[in-house]
Design a protein around this motif. Structure first.
Motif, mmCIF file in Angstrom:
data_model
loop_
_atom_site.group_PDB
_atom_site.id
_atom_site.type_symbol
_atom_site.label_atom_id
_atom_site.label_comp_id
_atom_site.label_asym_id
_atom_site.label_seq_id
_atom_site.Cartn_x
_atom_site.Cartn_y
_atom_site.Cartn_z
ATOM 1 N N GLN A 97 0.841 -1.198 0.000
ATOM 2 C CA GLN A 97 0.000 0.000 0.000
ATOM 3 C C GLN A 97 0.874 1.245 0.000
ATOM 4 O O GLN A 97 1.629 1.477 0.941
ATOM 5 N N GLU A 99 -3.329 5.317 -1.307
ATOM 6 C CA GLU A 99 -3.752 4.423 -2.389
ATOM 7 C C GLU A 99 -4.322 3.143 -1.805
ATOM 8 O O GLU A 99 -4.159 2.852 -0.617
ATOM 9 N N GLY A 100 -4.991 2.383 -2.656
ATOM 10 C CA GLY A 100 -5.478 1.082 -2.238
ATOM 11 C C GLY A 100 -4.356 0.070 -2.195
ATOM 12 O O GLY A 100 -3.219 0.345 -2.567
ATOM 13 N N LEU A 101 -4.693 -1.108 -1.725
ATOM 14 C CA LEU A 101 -3.699 -2.171 -1.637
ATOM 15 C C LEU A 101 -3.526 -2.844 -3.004
ATOM 16 O O LEU A 101 -4.492 -3.072 -3.723
ATOM 17 N N PHE A 117 -12.374 0.604 1.985
ATOM 18 C CA PHE A 117 -11.937 0.109 0.683
ATOM 19 C C PHE A 117 -12.922 -0.933 0.171
ATOM 20 O O PHE A 117 -13.317 -1.845 0.909
ATOM 21 N N PHE A 176 -8.296 -3.781 -5.286
ATOM 22 C CA PHE A 176 -8.885 -2.816 -4.366
ATOM 23 C C PHE A 176 -9.186 -1.495 -5.062
ATOM 24 O O PHE A 176 -8.476 -1.080 -5.996
ATOM 25 N N GLY A 177 -10.233 -0.815 -4.579
ATOM 26 C CA GLY A 177 -10.448 0.571 -4.932
ATOM 27 C C GLY A 177 -9.453 1.448 -4.194
ATOM 28 O O GLY A 177 -8.676 0.967 -3.360
ATOM 29 N N SER A 178 -9.488 2.736 -4.480
ATOM 30 C CA SER A 178 -8.496 3.657 -3.924
ATOM 31 C C SER A 178 -8.865 4.184 -2.545
ATOM 32 O O SER A 178 -8.088 4.911 -1.941
ATOM 33 N N GLY A 179 -10.037 3.818 -2.034
ATOM 34 C CA GLY A 179 -10.388 4.168 -0.666
ATOM 35 C C GLY A 179 -11.251 5.412 -0.533
ATOM 36 O O GLY A 179 -11.201 6.315 -1.373
#
Lengths: 114, 113
Positions: free
Chosen positions: A37, A41-43, B89, B103-106
């Motif tokens: 990560q 940003e996302g994982l 997420f 995953f999306g960016s949150g």
């Protein structure tokens, strides 16, 4: 029942050194995943392992990065000759596999490369 | 490969109001959609998930809806509380399992007291 355990929580390395990140899965889990990560940003998926086998390493850089999950002991993510761009949070997740598997994450290792 | 887009990136709501976070995915073969909550300095925690054989799933104040035709899914939190404040997420994977989640960016959710 302890969750996924990662250590160290924080790791500081100078450029060119090696980083070793450890992950012990939840009790009863034989599947381990590593994710990276970057800030805000996302994982991003890196690698998926079962005991003594790498199942999918499509998300892991071909050079300098390696992962293992030995028969005994934790899973290890190893980064050789670290560069500043390797600075990130590295999360390990485990599952028991199967059709309805769910991933449970550890608290991560924050790697800082000076 | 799969691409997951998540909106909004930040969301502020008053305590007691509802919060909705939306995600779209690109690969129609995706059929497992979990949601994770990440608090500062901690790892993501699974809060709810849905598989493509259902359109909605609820767990107390949290619900997830899935529209496979439109390729989007949403997280709904009702009666929000300050402890709901965290980054959320969404994720998607193919094959019905948690293998190789994208995953999306949150979404940074802030619940104002």
């Amino acid at each position: 029942n302890a969750g996924v355990m990662q250590n160290p929580r924080h790791l500081v390395r100078r450029r060119g050194q090696e980083a070793r990140l450890r992950c012990s899965p939840m009790k009863g889990h034989s599947h381990v995943y590593w994710y990276r990560q970057l800030p805000e940003e996302g994982l991003k998926f890196m690698v998926y392992l079962q005991k003594e086998n790498i199942i999918d390493e499509s998300g892991m850089p071909k050079e300098r990065f390696s992962a293992e999950f030995p028969k005994e002991g934790p899973s290890i993510l190893r980064i050789q000759q670290v560069v500043r761009g390797d600075s990130a949070a590295y999360f390990c997740a485990s599952s028991q596999g199967g059709a309805n598997e769910k991933l449970f994450f550890g608290s991560g290792t924050q790697l800082s490369v000076l | 490969g799969e691409n997951v887009e998540q909106h909004p990136s930040t969301l502020s709501v008053q305590e007691g109001d509802s919060a909705v976070i939306k995600c779209t995915y690109s690969d129609s073969a995706s059929n497992y959609f979990p949601w994770y909550k990440q608090e500062l300095g901690k790892g993501p925690q699974l809060i709810i998930d849905i598989r493509s054989n259902v359109g909605e799933k609820k767990d107390q104040r949290i619900a997830v809806t899935l529209n496979k035709t439109a390729k989007h899914f949403s997280l709904h939190i009702t009666e929000t509380q300050p402890e709901d404040s965290a980054v959320y997420f969404c994720a998607a994977s193919i094959g019905g399992s948690a293998r190789q989640l994208t995953f999306g960016s949150g979404t940074q959710l802030t619940v104002l007291p």
